[in-house]
Design a protein around this motif. Sequence first.
Motif, PDB file in Angstrom:
ATOM      1  N   SER A  27       0.825  -1.202   0.000  1.00 21.80           N
ATOM      2  CA  SER A  27       0.000   0.000   0.000  1.00 21.80           C
ATOM      3  C   SER A  27       0.861   1.254   0.000  1.00 21.80           C
ATOM      4  O   SER A  27       1.834   1.357   0.740  1.00 21.80           O
ATOM      5  N   ALA A  28       0.493   2.196  -0.861  1.00 20.95           N
ATOM      6  CA  ALA A  28       1.194   3.470  -0.917  1.00 20.95           C
ATOM      7  C   ALA A  28       0.336   4.597  -0.364  1.00 20.95           C
ATOM      8  O   ALA A  28       0.770   5.734  -0.294  1.00 20.95           O
ATOM      9  N   GLY A  29      -0.900   4.299   0.004  1.00 19.55           N
ATOM     10  CA  GLY A  29      -1.796   5.323   0.516  1.00 19.55           C
ATOM     11  C   GLY A  29      -3.244   4.913   0.373  1.00 19.55           C
ATOM     12  O   GLY A  29      -3.561   3.736   0.238  1.00 19.55           O
ATOM     13  N   SER A  30      -4.111   5.893   0.383  1.00 23.93           N
ATOM     14  CA  SER A  30      -5.547   5.655   0.308  1.00 23.93           C
ATOM     15  C   SER A  30      -6.214   6.652  -0.618  1.00 23.93           C
ATOM     16  O   SER A  30      -5.698   7.731  -0.865  1.00 23.93           O
ATOM     17  N   TRP A  32      -9.526   9.014  -1.015  1.00 19.61           N
ATOM     18  CA  TRP A  32     -10.488   9.694  -0.143  1.00 19.61           C
ATOM     19  C   TRP A  32     -11.574  10.358  -0.967  1.00 19.61           C
ATOM     20  O   TRP A  32     -11.312  10.911  -2.029  1.00 19.61           O
ATOM     21  N   CYS A  33     -12.787  10.317  -0.444  1.00 20.46           N
ATOM     22  CA  CYS A  33     -13.881  11.094  -1.026  1.00 20.46           C
ATOM     23  C   CYS A  33     -14.053  12.332  -0.155  1.00 20.46           C
ATOM     24  O   CYS A  33     -14.362  12.222   1.032  1.00 20.46           O
ATOM     25  N   ASP A  34     -13.833  13.495  -0.746  1.00 18.14           N
ATOM     26  CA  ASP A  34     -13.960  14.733   0.016  1.00 18.14           C
ATOM     27  C   ASP A  34     -15.410  15.059   0.355  1.00 18.14           C
ATOM     28  O   ASP A  34     -15.677  15.772   1.313  1.00 18.14           O
ATOM     29  N   ASP A  35     -16.348  14.532  -0.425  1.00 15.58           N
ATOM     30  CA  ASP A  35     -17.753  14.838  -0.191  1.00 15.58           C
ATOM     31  C   ASP A  35     -18.330  14.069   0.997  1.00 15.58           C
ATOM     32  O   ASP A  35     -19.061  14.619   1.799  1.00 15.58           O
ATOM     33  N   CYS A  36     -18.026  12.773   1.094  1.00 13.80           N
ATOM     34  CA  CYS A  36     -18.629  11.987   2.177  1.00 13.80           C
ATOM     35  C   CYS A  36     -17.589  11.322   3.073  1.00 13.80           C
ATOM     36  O   CYS A  36     -17.928  10.454   3.868  1.00 13.80           O
ATOM     37  N   THR A  37     -16.342  11.705   2.959  1.00 14.79           N
ATOM     38  CA  THR A  37     -15.235  11.267   3.809  1.00 14.79           C
ATOM     39  C   THR A  37     -15.044   9.751   3.853  1.00 14.79           C
ATOM     40  O   THR A  37     -14.629   9.199   4.860  1.00 14.79           O
ATOM     41  N   VAL A  38     -15.296   9.078   2.763  1.00 13.23           N
ATOM     42  CA  VAL A  38     -15.034   7.644   2.668  1.00 13.23           C
ATOM     43  C   VAL A  38     -13.567   7.454   2.312  1.00 13.23           C
ATOM     44  O   VAL A  38     -13.016   8.186   1.499  1.00 13.23           O
ATOM     45  N   ARG A  39     -12.935   6.464   2.936  1.00 10.67           N
ATOM     46  CA  ARG A  39     -11.531   6.154   2.665  1.00 10.67           C
ATOM     47  C   ARG A  39     -11.438   4.700   2.224  1.00 10.67           C
ATOM     48  O   ARG A  39     -12.011   3.814   2.829  1.00 10.67           O
ATOM     49  N   VAL A  40     -10.686   4.474   1.130  1.00 12.43           N
ATOM     50  CA  VAL A  40     -10.425   3.124   0.646  1.00 12.43           C
ATOM     51  C   VAL A  40      -8.929   3.016   0.377  1.00 12.43           C
ATOM     52  O   VAL A  40      -8.370   3.815  -0.380  1.00 12.43           O
ATOM     53  N   ARG A  41      -8.269   2.055   1.005  1.00  8.60           N
ATOM     54  CA  ARG A  41      -6.840   1.862   0.770  1.00  8.60           C
ATOM     55  C   ARG A  41      -6.616   1.481  -0.683  1.00  8.60           C
ATOM     56  O   ARG A  41      -7.423   0.781  -1.286  1.00  8.60           O
ATOM     57  N   ASP A  42      -5.511   1.930  -1.246  1.00  8.20           N
ATOM     58  CA  ASP A  42      -5.235   1.673  -2.660  1.00  8.20           C
ATOM     59  C   ASP A  42      -5.185   0.189  -2.996  1.00  8.20           C
ATOM     60  O   ASP A  42      -5.606  -0.222  -4.064  1.00  8.20           O
ATOM     61  N   PRO A  54     -12.682   8.187 -16.128  1.00 10.78           N
ATOM     62  CA  PRO A  54     -11.832   8.044 -17.324  1.00 10.78           C
ATOM     63  C   PRO A  54     -10.336   8.202 -17.049  1.00 10.78           C
ATOM     64  O   PRO A  54      -9.509   7.679 -17.791  1.00 10.78           O
ATOM     65  N   ASP A  55      -9.969   8.901 -15.968  1.00  8.58           N
ATOM     66  CA  ASP A  55      -8.557   9.077 -15.616  1.00  8.58           C
ATOM     67  C   ASP A  55      -8.028   7.934 -14.750  1.00  8.58           C
ATOM     68  O   ASP A  55      -6.863   7.921 -14.390  1.00  8.58           O
ATOM     69  N   GLY A  56      -8.894   6.998 -14.376  1.00 10.04           N
ATOM     70  CA  GLY A  56      -8.478   5.850 -13.578  1.00 10.04           C
ATOM     71  C   GLY A  56      -8.689   5.988 -12.087  1.00 10.04           C
ATOM     72  O   GLY A  56      -8.413   5.059 -11.339  1.00 10.04           O
ATOM     73  N   ALA A  57      -9.179   7.135 -11.640  1.00  8.77           N
ATOM     74  CA  ALA A  57      -9.435   7.319 -10.207  1.00  8.77           C
ATOM     75  C   ALA A  57     -10.694   6.544  -9.820  1.00  8.77           C
ATOM     76  O   ALA A  57     -11.687   6.563 -10.541  1.00  8.77           O
ATOM     77  N   PRO A  58     -10.653   5.850  -8.688  1.00  7.88           N
ATOM     78  CA  PRO A  58     -11.853   5.132  -8.257  1.00  7.88           C
ATOM     79  C   PRO A  58     -12.974   6.105  -7.910  1.00  7.88           C
ATOM     80  O   PRO A  58     -12.723   7.230  -7.482  1.00  7.88           O
ATOM     81  N   LEU A  59     -14.189   5.633  -8.103  1.00 12.08           N
ATOM     82  CA  LEU A  59     -15.364   6.425  -7.761  1.00 12.08           C
ATOM     83  C   LEU A  59     -15.861   5.999  -6.385  1.00 12.08           C
ATOM     84  O   LEU A  59     -15.898   4.814  -6.056  1.00 12.08           O
ATOM     85  N   CYS A  60     -16.265   6.975  -5.600  1.00 13.07           N
ATOM     86  CA  CYS A  60     -16.746   6.729  -4.244  1.00 13.07           C
ATOM     87  C   CYS A  60     -17.935   5.757  -4.284  1.00 13.07           C
ATOM     88  O   CYS A  60     -18.864   5.946  -5.075  1.00 13.07           O
ATOM     89  N   PRO A  61     -17.920   4.744  -3.416  1.00 11.84           N
ATOM     90  CA  PRO A  61     -19.039   3.803  -3.388  1.00 11.84           C
ATOM     91  C   PRO A  61     -20.332   4.410  -2.859  1.00 11.84           C
ATOM     92  O   PRO A  61     -21.408   3.876  -3.103  1.00 11.84           O
ATOM     93  N   ASN A  62     -20.260   5.549  -2.170  1.00  6.61           N
ATOM     94  CA  ASN A  62     -21.454   6.188  -1.620  1.00  6.61           C
ATOM     95  C   ASN A  62     -22.076   7.213  -2.554  1.00  6.61           C
ATOM     96  O   ASN A  62     -23.287   7.249  -2.720  1.00  6.61           O
ATOM     97  N   ALA A  65     -18.548  10.122  -6.681  1.00 10.75           N
ATOM     98  CA  ALA A  65     -17.600  11.190  -7.018  1.00 10.75           C
ATOM     99  C   ALA A  65     -16.205  10.586  -7.139  1.00 10.75           C
ATOM    100  O   ALA A  65     -15.877   9.626  -6.442  1.00 10.75           O
ATOM    101  N   PRO A  66     -15.357  11.148  -8.018  1.00 15.00           N
ATOM    102  CA  PRO A  66     -13.976  10.654  -8.095  1.00 15.00           C
ATOM    103  C   PRO A  66     -13.260  10.870  -6.764  1.00 15.00           C
ATOM    104  O   PRO A  66     -13.419  11.903  -6.113  1.00 15.00           O
ATOM    105  N   MET A  67     -12.501   9.877  -6.366  1.00 19.56           N
ATOM    106  CA  MET A  67     -11.779   9.950  -5.096  1.00 19.56           C
ATOM    107  C   MET A  67     -10.376  10.476  -5.324  1.00 19.56           C
ATOM    108  O   MET A  67      -9.802  10.315  -6.396  1.00 19.56           O
ATOM    109  N   ARG A  68      -9.826  11.113  -4.288  1.00 22.10           N
ATOM    110  CA  ARG A  68      -8.504  11.738  -4.348  1.00 22.10           C
ATOM    111  C   ARG A  68      -7.495  10.832  -3.637  1.00 22.10           C
ATOM    112  O   ARG A  68      -7.750  10.328  -2.552  1.00 22.10           O
ATOM    113  N   PHE A  69      -6.315  10.639  -4.267  1.00 25.86           N
ATOM    114  CA  PHE A  69      -5.285   9.790  -3.674  1.00 25.86           C
ATOM    115  C   PHE A  69      -4.421  10.580  -2.719  1.00 25.86           C
ATOM    116  O   PHE A  69      -4.029  11.705  -3.006  1.00 25.86           O
ATOM    117  N   GLU A  70      -4.119   9.984  -1.571  1.00 28.92           N
ATOM    118  CA  GLU A  70      -3.205  10.581  -0.601  1.00 28.92           C
ATOM    119  C   GLU A  70      -2.163   9.540  -0.232  1.00 28.92           C
ATOM    120  O   GLU A  70      -2.501   8.412   0.106  1.00 28.92           O
TER     121      GLU A  70
END
Length: 79
Positions: A27-30, A32-42, A54-62, A65-70
């Motif tokens: 794992s290099a990080g997680s 995050w969904c900024d809208d509903c604060t869901v975190r999924v490890r990479d 289309p850019d490969g970012a996972p979409l929030c399961p809730n 929305a595209p999730m942001r990598f940290e």
Amino acid sequence: MGLLDTVSEVLANSTQRAPGDGGDDGSAGSYWCDDCTVRVRDVDVDDEGLDRDPDGAPLCPNCAAPMRFEHAGGSGCAC
């Protein structure tokens, strides 16, 4: 000073991991969904079957929305 030495030793050992005790699962990080604060490890994105944008970012399961990598900081934890 025996009690102080014992407490110091316990605290020092509590931060050390034995070989094979997790923390090195690639794992290099997680994400995050900024809208509903869901975190999924990479390393769990594919196992959870998340769709991607289309850019490969996972979409929030809730909220879809595209999730942001940290990047993980510190001891290998993707916290």
